[in-house]
Design a protein around this motif. Sequence first.
Motif, PDB file in Angstrom:
ATOM      1  N   THR A 164     -17.166  10.472   7.117  1.00 16.58           N
ATOM      2  CA  THR A 164     -18.102  10.321   8.234  1.00 16.58           C
ATOM      3  C   THR A 164     -19.175   9.289   7.910  1.00 16.58           C
ATOM      4  O   THR A 164     -20.158   9.163   8.641  1.00 16.58           O
ATOM      5  N   ASP A 165     -18.992   8.538   6.809  1.00 16.28           N
ATOM      6  CA  ASP A 165     -19.968   7.537   6.376  1.00 16.28           C
ATOM      7  C   ASP A 165     -19.296   6.169   6.321  1.00 16.28           C
ATOM      8  O   ASP A 165     -18.872   5.719   5.254  1.00 16.28           O
ATOM      9  N   PRO A 166     -19.206   5.464   7.463  1.00 19.17           N
ATOM     10  CA  PRO A 166     -18.516   4.176   7.471  1.00 19.17           C
ATOM     11  C   PRO A 166     -19.396   2.978   7.161  1.00 19.17           C
ATOM     12  O   PRO A 166     -18.891   1.910   6.823  1.00 19.17           O
ATOM     13  N   LYS A 167     -20.723   3.122   7.272  1.00 16.17           N
ATOM     14  CA  LYS A 167     -21.591   1.956   7.149  1.00 16.17           C
ATOM     15  C   LYS A 167     -22.937   2.373   6.586  1.00 16.17           C
ATOM     16  O   LYS A 167     -23.508   3.383   6.989  1.00 16.17           O
ATOM     17  N   GLY A 168     -23.460   1.580   5.643  1.00 15.01           N
ATOM     18  CA  GLY A 168     -24.757   1.876   5.058  1.00 15.01           C
ATOM     19  C   GLY A 168     -24.887   1.212   3.707  1.00 15.01           C
ATOM     20  O   GLY A 168     -24.128   0.303   3.354  1.00 15.01           O
ATOM     21  N   HIS A 169     -25.859   1.680   2.911  1.00 12.47           N
ATOM     22  CA  HIS A 169     -26.059   1.106   1.577  1.00 12.47           C
ATOM     23  C   HIS A 169     -24.856   1.350   0.670  1.00 12.47           C
ATOM     24  O   HIS A 169     -24.572   0.549  -0.222  1.00 12.47           O
ATOM     25  N   PHE A 170     -24.157   2.476   0.897  1.00 18.17           N
ATOM     26  CA  PHE A 170     -23.043   2.847   0.022  1.00 18.17           C
ATOM     27  C   PHE A 170     -21.750   3.004   0.812  1.00 18.17           C
ATOM     28  O   PHE A 170     -20.875   3.778   0.432  1.00 18.17           O
ATOM     29  N   ALA A 171     -21.592   2.278   1.895  1.00 13.86           N
ATOM     30  CA  ALA A 171     -20.365   2.302   2.683  1.00 13.86           C
ATOM     31  C   ALA A 171     -20.280   1.037   3.522  1.00 13.86           C
ATOM     32  O   ALA A 171     -21.286   0.582   4.074  1.00 13.86           O
ATOM     33  N   ASP A 172     -19.082   0.465   3.597  1.00 11.97           N
ATOM     34  CA  ASP A 172     -18.849  -0.728   4.417  1.00 11.97           C
ATOM     35  C   ASP A 172     -17.371  -0.747   4.788  1.00 11.97           C
ATOM     36  O   ASP A 172     -16.556  -1.415   4.149  1.00 11.97           O
ATOM     37  N   VAL A 173     -17.032   0.021   5.818  1.00  8.70           N
ATOM     38  CA  VAL A 173     -15.631   0.274   6.134  1.00  8.70           C
ATOM     39  C   VAL A 173     -14.850  -0.997   6.430  1.00  8.70           C
ATOM     40  O   VAL A 173     -13.649  -1.072   6.138  1.00  8.70           O
ATOM     41  N   GLU A 174     -15.509  -2.017   6.990  1.00 14.44           N
ATOM     42  CA  GLU A 174     -14.779  -3.240   7.321  1.00 14.44           C
ATOM     43  C   GLU A 174     -14.170  -3.898   6.092  1.00 14.44           C
ATOM     44  O   GLU A 174     -13.133  -4.565   6.175  1.00 14.44           O
ATOM     45  N   GLN A 175     -14.798  -3.705   4.927  1.00 15.81           N
ATOM     46  CA  GLN A 175     -14.265  -4.302   3.698  1.00 15.81           C
ATOM     47  C   GLN A 175     -12.936  -3.665   3.284  1.00 15.81           C
ATOM     48  O   GLN A 175     -12.172  -4.263   2.514  1.00 15.81           O
ATOM     49  N   LEU A 176     -12.665  -2.457   3.780  1.00 21.19           N
ATOM     50  CA  LEU A 176     -11.402  -1.790   3.453  1.00 21.19           C
ATOM     51  C   LEU A 176     -10.228  -2.356   4.246  1.00 21.19           C
ATOM     52  O   LEU A 176      -9.079  -2.053   3.940  1.00 21.19           O
ATOM     53  N   LEU A 177     -10.507  -3.157   5.251  1.00 20.59           N
ATOM     54  CA  LEU A 177      -9.430  -3.731   6.069  1.00 20.59           C
ATOM     55  C   LEU A 177      -8.663  -4.806   5.312  1.00 20.59           C
ATOM     56  O   LEU A 177      -7.523  -5.130   5.672  1.00 20.59           O
ATOM     57  N   LYS A 178      -9.277  -5.388   4.272  1.00 20.13           N
ATOM     58  CA  LYS A 178      -8.624  -6.387   3.433  1.00 20.13           C
ATOM     59  C   LYS A 178      -8.727  -5.931   1.981  1.00 20.13           C
ATOM     60  O   LYS A 178      -9.556  -6.431   1.216  1.00 20.13           O
ATOM     61  N   PRO A 179      -7.901  -4.973   1.581  1.00 17.94           N
ATOM     62  CA  PRO A 179      -8.027  -4.396   0.239  1.00 17.94           C
ATOM     63  C   PRO A 179      -7.723  -5.422  -0.850  1.00 17.94           C
ATOM     64  O   PRO A 179      -6.989  -6.390  -0.646  1.00 17.94           O
ATOM     65  N   ASP A 180      -8.302  -5.190  -2.007  1.00 22.05           N
ATOM     66  CA  ASP A 180      -8.154  -6.101  -3.139  1.00 22.05           C
ATOM     67  C   ASP A 180      -6.714  -6.089  -3.636  1.00 22.05           C
ATOM     68  O   ASP A 180      -6.164  -5.030  -3.976  1.00 22.05           O
ATOM     69  N   ILE A 181      -6.102  -7.281  -3.714  1.00 17.71           N
ATOM     70  CA  ILE A 181      -4.707  -7.366  -4.171  1.00 17.71           C
ATOM     71  C   ILE A 181      -4.584  -7.126  -5.670  1.00 17.71           C
ATOM     72  O   ILE A 181      -3.473  -7.012  -6.188  1.00 17.71           O
ATOM     73  N   LEU A 182      -5.711  -7.021  -6.369  1.00 13.76           N
ATOM     74  CA  LEU A 182      -5.675  -6.753  -7.806  1.00 13.76           C
ATOM     75  C   LEU A 182      -4.912  -5.462  -8.106  1.00 13.76           C
ATOM     76  O   LEU A 182      -4.229  -5.358  -9.131  1.00 13.76           O
ATOM     77  N   TYR A 183      -5.017  -4.480  -7.205  1.00 12.31           N
ATOM     78  CA  TYR A 183      -4.345  -3.207  -7.448  1.00 12.31           C
ATOM     79  C   TYR A 183      -2.818  -3.357  -7.466  1.00 12.31           C
ATOM     80  O   TYR A 183      -2.120  -2.570  -8.094  1.00 12.31           O
ATOM     81  N   GLN A 184      -2.293  -4.356  -6.756  1.00 13.37           N
ATOM     82  CA  GLN A 184      -0.845  -4.553  -6.685  1.00 13.37           C
ATOM     83  C   GLN A 184      -0.325  -5.474  -7.787  1.00 13.37           C
ATOM     84  O   GLN A 184       0.890  -5.682  -7.903  1.00 13.37           O
ATOM     85  N   ALA A 185      -1.221  -6.022  -8.606  1.00 23.68           N
ATOM     86  CA  ALA A 185      -0.811  -6.944  -9.663  1.00 23.68           C
ATOM     87  C   ALA A 185      -0.163  -6.189 -10.820  1.00 23.68           C
ATOM     88  O   ALA A 185      -0.692  -5.179 -11.293  1.00 23.68           O
ATOM     89  N   ILE A 186       0.984  -6.678 -11.277  1.00 23.73           N
ATOM     90  CA  ILE A 186       1.682  -6.063 -12.414  1.00 23.73           C
ATOM     91  C   ILE A 186       0.964  -6.425 -13.708  1.00 23.73           C
ATOM     92  O   ILE A 186       0.615  -7.584 -13.945  1.00 23.73           O
ATOM     93  N   VAL A 187       0.725  -5.444 -14.539  1.00 19.29           N
ATOM     94  CA  VAL A 187       0.060  -5.650 -15.822  1.00 19.29           C
ATOM     95  C   VAL A 187       1.103  -6.070 -16.867  1.00 19.29           C
ATOM     96  O   VAL A 187       2.131  -5.405 -17.013  1.00 19.29           O
ATOM     97  N   PRO A 188       0.879  -7.164 -17.592  1.00 16.34           N
ATOM     98  CA  PRO A 188       1.833  -7.568 -18.630  1.00 16.34           C
ATOM     99  C   PRO A 188       2.065  -6.431 -19.623  1.00 16.34           C
ATOM    100  O   PRO A 188       1.139  -5.675 -19.948  1.00 16.34           O
ATOM    101  N   PRO A 189       3.293  -6.288 -20.122  1.00 16.33           N
ATOM    102  CA  PRO A 189       3.609  -5.166 -21.014  1.00 16.33           C
ATOM    103  C   PRO A 189       2.663  -5.011 -22.199  1.00 16.33           C
ATOM    104  O   PRO A 189       2.321  -3.888 -22.584  1.00 16.33           O
ATOM    105  N   ASN A 190       2.222  -6.124 -22.774  1.00 15.75           N
ATOM    106  CA  ASN A 190       1.357  -6.032 -23.949  1.00 15.75           C
ATOM    107  C   ASN A 190      -0.081  -5.637 -23.604  1.00 15.75           C
ATOM    108  O   ASN A 190      -0.901  -5.436 -24.500  1.00 15.75           O
ATOM    109  N   ARG A 191      -0.397  -5.520 -22.302  1.00 15.98           N
ATOM    110  CA  ARG A 191      -1.756  -5.151 -21.885  1.00 15.98           C
ATOM    111  C   ARG A 191      -1.784  -3.810 -21.156  1.00 15.98           C
ATOM    112  O   ARG A 191      -2.806  -3.424 -20.605  1.00 15.98           O
ATOM    113  N   ARG A 192      -0.652  -3.095 -21.154  1.00 11.97           N
ATOM    114  CA  ARG A 192      -0.544  -1.815 -20.467  1.00 11.97           C
ATOM    115  C   ARG A 192      -0.949  -0.668 -21.386  1.00 11.97           C
ATOM    116  O   ARG A 192      -0.962  -0.792 -22.605  1.00 11.97           O
ATOM    117  N   VAL A 193      -1.241   0.470 -20.736  1.00 12.44           N
ATOM    118  CA  VAL A 193      -1.337   1.738 -21.448  1.00 12.44           C
ATOM    119  C   VAL A 193      -0.312   2.687 -20.846  1.00 12.44           C
ATOM    120  O   VAL A 193       0.179   2.456 -19.733  1.00 12.44           O
TER     121      VAL A 193
END
Length: 273
Positions: A93-122
């Motif tokens: 119920t908190d879409p906008k304010g000092h600690f919420a900005d729902v519009e930014q969720l419309l273009k999520p960061d592609i970093l989450y979909q990036a494959i981590v090289p095997p030598n840098r994984r856990v």
Amino acid sequence: MDIYLEAMSVGDHTRLRFASNFRLTENGRTLGIDEGLWRCKPRFSGIQSFADALTGQIVCAGVAYVAGQPRPFAQRLRIFKGELAEAEAILSTDPKGHFADVEQLLKPDILYQAIVPPNRRVDREGLREAANCYWEGLEQSDGLIPRFNYRCDKYDNGAKTTNTLRTLLSPDGKVHTCASALNDTRAARPKARERRFPVLDVELGLAASFVVVDFHPIPAHPRPDAGAMYMLGLFKVVDGEIRIIDEIREFLPLGRSVGWDEPSYSSGNVAHS
């Protein structure tokens, strides 16, 4: 997840296969399949989904348009023997304010979909530990407990809440790093409970975790965020360090339980998608 959200958007659950003990919750309340978001028929956008074949669970984060209004949204599903066994939603119920900005969720960061090289994984345990150390650092108000990458930032309901001047206008009136944000919670005596880790993806370095954090009132410094913060946290982990954090959260009454336990995944209790 795609089928579930499409079905919800038209209010038609007949295309889904439900387990006999299927359970659905929304913001911690147990509902029927014709209640809550299913009745609202929301439109979804900016959805990122992450699955775990071992646990049979999948989570997503993004935006749900309810009555035409965008709201931060998270969903977890659990599949067991080809049937939908659990559905857990957080609708903020908190879409906008000092600690919420729902519009930014419309273009999520592609970093989450990036494959981590095997030598840098856990491994899976390393992913779980990274996320759990963050919750432990929050509970102990100790930013030294998690391992943060120096590029790490945190986002709450879409809003960048670390290393940004916008927080100078917030009740905190401070600019925080990820570590100092944890340090500054001590007066609220946080308690991070009901911790769960439904998705651990080694290839993506992704840990998805649910938690309920009690923030107690501070008599000398009243705040609007006292209560139980019910969250999905997404953690990108590279080299054993947290690289980025996104939280979708909603406030519940202090001490409120959302009633979910983390299942045991022995050989006889592994869910299959």
